[in-house]
Design a protein around this motif. Structure first.
Motif, PDB file in Angstrom:
ATOM      1  N   ILE A 174       6.310   4.742   1.785  1.00 32.76           N
ATOM      2  CA  ILE A 174       5.865   6.183   2.563  1.00 32.76           C
ATOM      3  C   ILE A 174       5.781   6.921   1.461  1.00 32.76           C
ATOM      4  N   THR A 175       4.698   7.623   1.179  1.00 28.82           N
ATOM      5  CA  THR A 175       4.623   8.502  -0.079  1.00 28.82           C
ATOM      6  C   THR A 175       4.579  10.114   0.471  1.00 28.82           C
ATOM      7  N   ASP A 176       4.232  10.329   1.665  1.00 30.75           N
ATOM      8  CA  ASP A 176       4.422  11.563   2.101  1.00 30.75           C
ATOM      9  C   ASP A 176       4.389  11.548   3.645  1.00 30.75           C
ATOM     10  N   ASP A 212       1.023  13.449  -5.714  1.00 30.23           N
ATOM     11  CA  ASP A 212       2.426  13.282  -5.238  1.00 30.23           C
ATOM     12  C   ASP A 212       2.527  11.959  -4.373  1.00 30.23           C
ATOM     13  N   VAL A 213       1.324  11.218  -4.133  1.00 34.07           N
ATOM     14  CA  VAL A 213       1.263  10.048  -3.460  1.00 34.07           C
ATOM     15  C   VAL A 213       1.835   9.120  -4.641  1.00 34.07           C
ATOM     16  N   LEU A 214       1.184   9.121  -5.588  1.00 31.63           N
ATOM     17  CA  LEU A 214       1.233   8.011  -7.068  1.00 31.63           C
ATOM     18  C   LEU A 214       2.782   8.229  -7.351  1.00 31.63           C
ATOM     19  N   ASN A 247       0.879  -1.348  -0.091  1.00 28.62           N
ATOM     20  CA  ASN A 247      -0.056   0.004   0.036  1.00 28.62           C
ATOM     21  C   ASN A 247       0.769   1.292   0.249  1.00 28.62           C
ATOM     22  N   ALA A 248       0.256   2.372  -0.174  1.00 29.16           N
ATOM     23  CA  ALA A 248       0.782   3.755  -0.079  1.00 29.16           C
ATOM     24  C   ALA A 248       0.369   4.089   1.247  1.00 29.16           C
ATOM     25  N   ALA A 249       1.292   4.985   2.162  1.00 33.12           N
ATOM     26  CA  ALA A 249       0.726   5.335   3.434  1.00 33.12           C
ATOM     27  C   ALA A 249       1.475   6.662   3.593  1.00 33.12           C
ATOM     28  N   GLY A 250       0.843   7.318   4.600  1.00 31.38           N
ATOM     29  CA  GLY A 250       1.763   8.629   4.955  1.00 31.38           C
ATOM     30  C   GLY A 250       2.430   8.258   6.092  1.00 31.38           C
ATOM     31  N   GLY A 251       3.625   8.892   6.371  1.00 35.43           N
ATOM     32  CA  GLY A 251       4.535   8.684   7.317  1.00 35.43           C
ATOM     33  C   GLY A 251       4.106   9.565   8.672  1.00 35.43           C
ATOM     34  N   ALA A 258       2.581   5.222  10.564  1.00 34.95           N
ATOM     35  CA  ALA A 258       2.192   5.478   9.071  1.00 34.95           C
ATOM     36  C   ALA A 258       0.667   5.057   9.078  1.00 34.95           C
ATOM     37  N   VAL A 259       0.148   5.583   8.260  1.00 34.63           N
ATOM     38  CA  VAL A 259      -1.351   6.104   8.144  1.00 34.63           C
ATOM     39  C   VAL A 259      -1.682   5.861   6.458  1.00 34.63           C
ATOM     40  N   GLY A 260      -2.915   5.095   6.595  1.00 38.17           N
ATOM     41  CA  GLY A 260      -3.373   4.813   5.168  1.00 38.17           C
ATOM     42  C   GLY A 260      -4.740   4.221   5.154  1.00 38.17           C
ATOM     43  N   MET A 261      -5.408   4.233   3.889  1.00 36.94           N
ATOM     44  CA  MET A 261      -6.982   3.876   3.759  1.00 36.94           C
ATOM     45  C   MET A 261      -6.966   2.543   3.326  1.00 36.94           C
ATOM     46  N   SER A 262      -6.234   1.598   3.216  1.00 35.13           N
ATOM     47  CA  SER A 262      -6.506   0.268   2.984  1.00 35.13           C
ATOM     48  C   SER A 262      -6.035  -0.622   3.945  1.00 35.13           C
ATOM     49  N   SER A 290     -10.319  11.991   2.561  1.00 37.50           N
ATOM     50  CA  SER A 290      -9.598  12.859   2.742  1.00 37.50           C
ATOM     51  C   SER A 290      -8.326  12.642   3.618  1.00 37.50           C
ATOM     52  N   PHE A 291      -7.254  13.167   3.204  1.00 33.76           N
ATOM     53  CA  PHE A 291      -5.858  13.025   4.094  1.00 33.76           C
ATOM     54  C   PHE A 291      -6.330  13.737   5.480  1.00 33.76           C
ATOM     55  N   GLU A 292      -5.283  13.411   6.495  1.00 35.23           N
ATOM     56  CA  GLU A 292      -5.608  13.743   7.702  1.00 35.23           C
ATOM     57  C   GLU A 292      -5.194  15.111   8.203  1.00 35.23           C
ATOM     58  N   ILE A 318       0.245  20.278   2.642  1.00 40.16           N
ATOM     59  CA  ILE A 318      -0.228  20.041   1.614  1.00 40.16           C
ATOM     60  C   ILE A 318      -0.120  18.703   1.026  1.00 40.16           C
ATOM     61  N   ILE A 319      -1.176  17.998   0.882  1.00 44.98           N
ATOM     62  CA  ILE A 319      -0.758  16.490   0.214  1.00 44.98           C
ATOM     63  C   ILE A 319      -1.554  16.299  -0.820  1.00 44.98           C
ATOM     64  N   LEU A 320      -1.145  15.963  -2.051  1.00 43.36           N
ATOM     65  CA  LEU A 320      -1.958  15.738  -3.214  1.00 43.36           C
ATOM     66  C   LEU A 320      -1.923  14.133  -3.566  1.00 43.36           C
ATOM     67  N   GLY A 366      -4.985   2.151  10.172  1.00 44.32           N
ATOM     68  CA  GLY A 366      -5.974   2.394   9.242  1.00 44.32           C
ATOM     69  C   GLY A 366      -7.091   3.418   9.522  1.00 44.32           C
ATOM     70  N   VAL A 367      -7.275   4.231   8.353  1.00 43.97           N
ATOM     71  CA  VAL A 367      -8.350   5.198   8.341  1.00 43.97           C
ATOM     72  C   VAL A 367      -9.350   4.972   7.137  1.00 43.97           C
ATOM     73  N   THR A 368     -10.577   5.590   7.220  1.00 45.98           N
ATOM     74  CA  THR A 368     -11.490   5.401   6.139  1.00 45.98           C
ATOM     75  C   THR A 368     -10.972   6.023   4.880  1.00 45.98           C
TER      76      THR A 368
HETATM   77  N1  HPA Z   1      -3.038   9.389   4.771  1.00 46.38           N
HETATM   78  C1  HPA Z   1      -3.806   8.441   4.488  1.00 46.38           C
HETATM   79  N2  HPA Z   1      -3.618   7.628   3.484  1.00 46.38           N
HETATM   80  C2  HPA Z   1      -2.520   7.778   2.797  1.00 46.38           C
HETATM   81  C3  HPA Z   1      -1.573   9.165   3.183  1.00 46.38           C
HETATM   82  C4  HPA Z   1      -1.851   9.549   4.186  1.00 46.38           C
HETATM   83  O1  HPA Z   1      -1.185  10.558   4.396  1.00 46.38           O
HETATM   84  N3  HPA Z   1      -0.814   8.809   2.078  1.00 46.38           N
HETATM   85  C5  HPA Z   1      -1.106   7.676   1.264  1.00 46.38           C
HETATM   86  N4  HPA Z   1      -2.097   7.049   1.568  1.00 46.38           N
END
Ligand code: HPA
Length: 276
Positions: free
Chosen positions: A233-235, A249-251, A112-116, A208-212, A191-193, A244-246, A186-188
């Motif tokens: 870790i994509t952000d 940028d994650v992709l 997965n991709a996740a925010g650090g 780290a935090v992510g949506m899956s 929207s980013f946090e 600002i997280i787009l 894990g979050v739903t």
């Molecule tokens: N938060 C939640 N999900 C994510 C994030 C994030 O910062 N980056 C990639 N997936």
């Protein structure tokens, strides 16, 4: 038709398309599709053609199963996953896991991709998930329990296989890259946090935090699978300024780390002791 019949029909259809009988499954997260280029693909099956698979609600969403092998080991790869934020129920989110279970998959590798939220992390790091926190999501096992699938109250003391975690560290060392380890929150989404939420998540003990992932892991534990999961870790959510997280940028960050991740997963799969 009850859930068990739906799972059976979906699994029978997928099995009718290929003679491979993989015991290893891989789920690819956002931007991590490059892994499939290393596969020797026998069959590509669009999710839309599999009976009872959730129907895509998102425009341009394309998901498929790829059955084949990598390094001589049969695998089945789910390229594209279902997220709760897309409007699927949590039961729908984990339906593919149940189909893999029915097909005989015993080992699940999840990406997965996740925010650090660990300030030692940098964008592009890979983090092996050693545990998760999931109060913020809806548990996919809520509702009638099918004993054929698993027990009513699954133990979650070691959802992520310690054996596979040490294997990953060993391989990362051989390949010469830094491999982080941490707790996934894990979050739903979607929207980013907020800044305050990233801080809270950090305080709660997550890196780290992510949506899956969490729901898939719960279903896979229910199924008795051995699980390995890893985040790119994509952000970095914890920052004093410019929060600002787009999605782009994650992709981009996920794409940039995909070769490292692909090398790691490929070696891990080769290290499994199964003949097929
Ligand atoms: N938060 C939640 N999900 C994510 C994030 C994030 O910062 N980056 C990639 N997936």
């Amino acid at each position: 038709m009850d859930l068990l019949n739906k799972i059976e029909e979906a699994a029978a259809y997928v099995q009718s398309r290929s003679s491979h009988r993989p015991v290893i499954g891989v789920i690819l997260g956002s931007g991590l599709g490059g892994f499939t280029e290393q596969m020797e693909v026998d069959q590509e099956i669009e999710y839309a053609t599999i009976p009872h698979f959730p129907v895509s609600t998102v425009e341009g969403h394309s998901g498929k199963m790829l059955i084949g092998s990598i390094g001589g080991k049969s695998i089945i790869t789910l390229s594209g996953r279902f997220h709760y934020y897309e409007g699927y129920s949590t039961q729908e989110v984990v339906f593919p896991i149940r189909v893999l279970q029915k097909m005989g998959v015993k080992n699940l590798l999840i990406t997965n991709a996740a925010g650090g939220t660990n300030t030692d992390f940098k964008v592009g790091n890979l983090m092996v998930i050693k545990d998760h926190i999931s109060f913020a999501i809806v548990n996919p096992l809520i509702g009638k329990n099918f004993d054929e699938l698993g027990t009513r109250f699954p133990d979650m003391s070691e959802p992520y296989s310690k054996k596979l975690i040490s294997k990953a560290h060993e391989i990362a060392e051989q390949l010469g890259f830094d491999l982080k380890e941490g707790v996934y929150f894990g979050v739903t989404g979607p929207s980013f946090e907020t800044r305050a939420e990233y801080k809270l998540i950090q305080h709660l003990g997550a890196d780290a935090v992510g949506m899956s992932t969490v729901q898939e892991v719960i279903a896979a534990v229910h199924a008795g699978m051995q699980i390995f999961a890893i985040s790119v870790i994509t952000d970095i959510g914890i920052r004093e300024e410019e929060n600002i997280i787009l999605h782009k940028d994650v992709l981009d960050a996920a794409n940039a780390s995909a070769p490292k991740l692909t090398a790691l997963l490929t070696s891990m799969i080769q290290s499994f002791e199964y003949a097929s």
